[in-house]
Design a protein around this motif. Structure first.
Motif, PDB file in Angstrom:
ATOM      1  N   ASP A  42       5.327  66.958 -11.511  1.00 28.67           N
ATOM      2  CA  ASP A  42       5.316  66.854 -12.972  1.00 28.67           C
ATOM      3  C   ASP A  42       4.894  65.484 -13.473  1.00 28.67           C
ATOM      4  O   ASP A  42       5.514  64.889 -14.356  1.00 28.67           O
ATOM      5  N   ASN A  43       3.801  64.984 -12.904  1.00 26.39           N
ATOM      6  CA  ASN A  43       3.210  63.752 -13.399  1.00 26.39           C
ATOM      7  C   ASN A  43       1.870  63.556 -12.713  1.00 26.39           C
ATOM      8  O   ASN A  43       1.352  64.477 -12.079  1.00 26.39           O
ATOM      9  N   TRP A  78      -3.347  64.880 -12.388  1.00 25.13           N
ATOM     10  CA  TRP A  78      -2.244  65.267 -13.259  1.00 25.13           C
ATOM     11  C   TRP A  78      -1.698  66.621 -12.825  1.00 25.13           C
ATOM     12  O   TRP A  78      -2.458  67.576 -12.654  1.00 25.13           O
ATOM     13  N   MET A  96       4.742  72.311 -23.280  1.00 23.10           N
ATOM     14  CA  MET A  96       4.275  71.044 -23.822  1.00 23.10           C
ATOM     15  C   MET A  96       2.893  71.188 -24.441  1.00 23.10           C
ATOM     16  O   MET A  96       2.038  71.904 -23.914  1.00 23.10           O
ATOM     17  N   CYS A 140       6.372  66.894 -25.989  1.00 23.56           N
ATOM     18  CA  CYS A 140       5.400  65.795 -25.900  1.00 23.56           C
ATOM     19  C   CYS A 140       5.501  65.125 -24.534  1.00 23.56           C
ATOM     20  O   CYS A 140       6.584  64.736 -24.108  1.00 23.56           O
ATOM     21  N   HIS A 141       4.363  65.003 -23.860  1.00 25.92           N
ATOM     22  CA  HIS A 141       4.334  64.264 -22.588  1.00 25.92           C
ATOM     23  C   HIS A 141       3.988  62.809 -22.883  1.00 25.92           C
ATOM     24  O   HIS A 141       3.033  62.513 -23.586  1.00 25.92           O
ATOM     25  N   LEU A 150      -0.900  70.757 -18.549  1.00 27.51           N
ATOM     26  CA  LEU A 150       0.430  70.465 -19.069  1.00 27.51           C
ATOM     27  C   LEU A 150       1.364  71.650 -18.853  1.00 27.51           C
ATOM     28  O   LEU A 150       0.945  72.803 -18.926  1.00 27.51           O
ATOM     29  N   PHE A 172      -4.973  67.309 -19.256  1.00 24.66           N
ATOM     30  CA  PHE A 172      -3.804  67.722 -20.041  1.00 24.66           C
ATOM     31  C   PHE A 172      -4.033  69.098 -20.656  1.00 24.66           C
ATOM     32  O   PHE A 172      -3.120  69.930 -20.704  1.00 24.66           O
ATOM     33  N   THR A 195      14.473  66.954 -12.970  1.00 23.86           N
ATOM     34  CA  THR A 195      14.164  65.896 -13.922  1.00 23.86           C
ATOM     35  C   THR A 195      14.933  64.609 -13.646  1.00 23.86           C
ATOM     36  O   THR A 195      14.754  63.625 -14.363  1.00 23.86           O
ATOM     37  N   VAL A 225       0.703  64.812 -26.531  1.00 22.42           N
ATOM     38  CA  VAL A 225       0.670  63.691 -25.599  1.00 22.42           C
ATOM     39  C   VAL A 225       0.675  62.393 -26.411  1.00 22.42           C
ATOM     40  O   VAL A 225       0.067  62.308 -27.477  1.00 22.42           O
ATOM     41  N   GLY A 278       8.914  65.643 -16.262  1.00 25.51           N
ATOM     42  CA  GLY A 278       7.949  64.596 -15.947  1.00 25.51           C
ATOM     43  C   GLY A 278       8.212  63.272 -16.624  1.00 25.51           C
ATOM     44  O   GLY A 278       7.315  62.439 -16.709  1.00 25.51           O
TER      45      GLY A 278
END
Length: 679
Positions: free
Chosen positions: A135-136, A54, A424, A398-399, A420, A416, A104, A427, A291
């Motif tokens: 970003d992921n 992540w 953020m 919120c992811h 994160l 996370f 993005t 989740v 992300g």
């Protein structure tokens, strides 16, 4: 073409020390050497690669404060789509980081001078360290990263990224449409109270005719629960109308609030909410959440909606009456999309929707019935209204686990908490089961405290503390395990169990049209029918059988555990090796020991294949009337065995049955016991 002023800039990163968050496990070179590939002269045969994780990152130390004007990223030729979503962060000391750019959109960039991705800075930035963060979840790999500027603070007007200005004292209202079970409500509220400060309040919108369990609320002054009037559905605009009900309720319950944030009841805080960071990120002006792997478009003309971009846009294009209403009656020529989860904006921004509630209600009317062509209006209308009637200042805290959509697992949670983006803190998706390990980890004070110790600060002191915490946890787990006592599941089935191995045998051919439930003596020969109790075993049949099935089960007990040898297969074809398929039946077994059966343990012997792991994730739980999925709360290796533990929910009272799935082809041997106290 680069301007003359840009051509005078030098590549400040060339040959400078670089590092990264991890390296691909097959790479044997030192970490710094792998990361250094990105700052070598040329980029034809160079590249770096992190492990899959992540938010992996790569960074370079410019070795002094420099003024940077642009950054160029050169993609690799392999899997260039992995690098579509990334952020640039800078730091003067390598410890405190500031996000200065996020990509993005989902466009893919290339790996040469013409197709590389350029990040220009309208105002030059003074910094020493530059970081690229994916970003992921994935590998981060690039050919080259070039940082153009001048050494030292030379350019007039250059700025240093500063800590976001303090915004404490500004009131934030979070709102959630609550449709979960009552037993999850204390978890949801405790999670909110634990990760937000006194300037944050929560409005919970209960369905219209559902009793509010006030005994579970503890009367906290920062939490307000009410019954909404909108009958919420999973299509159309009812979810958005529910949030607007909460906004209107907040105007009365918390009249001085400054910001409003929509939340999902299956999204949880994983670390403290920071309004400072959220407001600072709001100023970045991103069109989509950082992300966000789900496809989105911004300012799409409703007169010319593109086809083939994503199913939501295809559905919008086909909803012509709805589009005509927006254009002709609602003064909305352009449509945008975002996620409703964790959408944070100023009160006035949300007011652009509340002031036009009649339009929202009319929009919902176009999708009164569920069809495959419906639209989730809560993803379209908020940002569309913000951009049309407001200032278009918003962010997402919120992811979302969009690709694939799945629940958070514990390794995710740990990363996370550490990784994160700073703005953020939530989740989605978390299990609503309070006994799910990731959910429980955010519900217990001691586990929240342990999670809070996890940081990206890998100094000797933090690494020392991390290992000590791991050692303490391991010793504590071992000490608790030594106090657990497990009893064979069949111990109470016969009063002569002390005399050694006992066997119960089932062998049935079950026709495809059979709908009855096989239970007790009818299913397993010699099975006792205890007076006044439900049967200790039965086979529950599922409707989707397309052929006659052969079912064989042998149960035995050797004093330490109960052994189950289960074999199923199409009648007449023989019982072959186990393989993954649909479930046609479930064998339910109970020790008939009431509350003494707090935990079930299923043990499998090695060799241990993936199909058997899948089987354990299809176990069911029953109270004798209905059954639900029952996920293991813990897996543990013990010599040549792997133990799977299934914990009784605190809401389940009385007898309990564990259900073993029967696939079209099942061949598996297991040991079953229950505990955790002496019986």
């Amino acid at each position: 073409m680069k301007s003359e002023s840009m051509s005078e800039l030098i590549d400040l990163a060339l040959g400078k020390p670089a590092t990264q968050s991890s390296k691909h496990p097959e790479i044997v070179l030192p970490l710094s050497q792998v990361a250094g590939e990105a700052v070598l002269a040329g980029y034809g045969d160079t590249s770096f690669q992190t492990a899959a994780e992540w938010f992996p990152w790569w960074q370079v130390d410019l070795e002094q404060i420099c003024t940077i004007e642009r950054i160029e990223l050169f993609n690799t030729d392999y899997w260039p789509t992995r690098n579509r979503l990334f952020s640039i962060l800078v730091s003067e000391d390598g410890r405190e980081w500031h996000e200065v750019f996020s990509k993005t959109d989902h466009d893919t960039f290339g790996g040469d001078e013409k197709t590389a991705y350029t990040v220009p800075f309208a105002t030059p930035i003074c910094t020493r360290f530059v970081r690229v963060r994916l970003d992921n979840w994935d590998h981060l790999h690039l050919k080259s990263v070039r940082v153009y500027g001048q050494p030292g603070i030379r350019q007039e007007g250059a700025t240093r990224p500063l800590t976001p200005p303090a915004t404490r004292g500004r009131h934030v209202v979070f709102a959630a449409n609550y449709n979960e079970e009552d037993r999850f409500l204390p978890v949801f509220i405790e999670n909110f109270l634990s990760y937000t400060d006194e300037y944050c309040s929560l409005v919970i919108n209960f369905p219209a005719n559902r009793a509010i369990p006030f005994h579970l609320l503890a009367g906290h002054r920062r939490v307000h629960v009410f019954n909404g009037k909108v009958e919420r559905k999973k299509w159309g605009g009812t979810l958005l109308l529910g949030h607007m009900e909460s906004y209107a309720e907040a105007l009365h319950a918390f009249p001085d609030f400054d910001y409003f944030c929509t939340s999902a009841s299956n999204s949880l805080f994983v670390r403290p909410f920071s309004l400072d960071q959220a407001v600072a990120h709001m100023a970045r002006g991103n069109d989509a959440p950082v992300g966000m792997t789900r496809h989105y478009l911004i300012d799409v003309p409703l007169e010319n909606v593109p086809r083939g971009e994503a199913w939501v846009w295809d559905n919008l294009e086909e909803a012509e009456p709805f589009r005509r209403y927006l254009i002709d009656e609602a003064d909305i020529p352009l449509m945008s999309i975002n996620q409703i989860e964790g959408l944070l904006a100023e009160r006035s921004e949300w007011g652009t929707l509340h002031d036009r509630i009649a339009i929202l209600e009319a929009c919902d009317g176009f999708f009164a019935n569920p069809t495959q062509k419906t639209l989730a209006l809560e993803e379209f209308l908020p940002v569309t209204f913000f951009r049309r009637f407001g200032t278009s200042r918003f962010t997402n805290i919120c992811h979302m686990l969009w690709e694939p959509i799945r629940e958070v697992i514990f390794p995710d949670l740990v990363q996370f908490v550490q990784k994160l983006p700073m703005h953020m803190c939530q989740v989605k998706w978390f299990s609503r089961d309070p006994d799910s390990v990731p959910t429980a980890a955010l519900s217990q004070p001691w586990s929240r405290a342990l999670l809070a110790t996890l940081t990206n600060d890998d100094t000797p002191a933090t690494l020392h503390a991390r290992i000590l915490n791991r050692a303490l946890s391991a010793h504590f787990s071992s000490a608790l395990s030594s106090q657990e006592i497990y009893t064979p599941l069949t111990r109470a089935w016969r009063d002569d169990a002390r005399w050694g191995r006992i066997q119960w045998i089932a062998s049935e051919t079950i026709g495809r049209e059979t709908r009855e439930r096989f239970e007790g003596e009818k299913l397993i020969s010699g099975l006792p029918m205890l007076p006044g109790k439900k049967p200790c075993a039965w086979l529950e049949l599922r409707d989707h059988r397309h052929q006659d099935m052969q079912f064989e089960a042998i149960l035995s007990e050797d004093g330490k555990h109960s052994a189950l040898d289960l074999r199923t297969g199409p009648a007449g074809t023989g019982l072959g090796p186990h393989h993954w398929s649909e479930v046609w039946g479930v064998l339910f077994l109970s020790p008939l020991q009431g509350e003494k059966a707090q935990l079930f343990r299923i043990s499998l012997r090695r060799p241990f294949d993936y199909a058997r792991h899948q089987l354990m994730h299809n176990v069911r739980r029953s109270d004798g009337k209905s059954d639900v999925t029952w996920m293991p709360v813990l897996e543990e290796d013990d010599g040549d065995r792997r133990h799977f533990y299934f914990l009784r929910p605190d809401s389940h009272h009385g007898e309990i049955w564990i259900g073993i799935p029967c696939f079209v082809q099942t061949s598996i041997a297991m040991e079953i016991s229950f505990g955790v106290a002496a019986v």
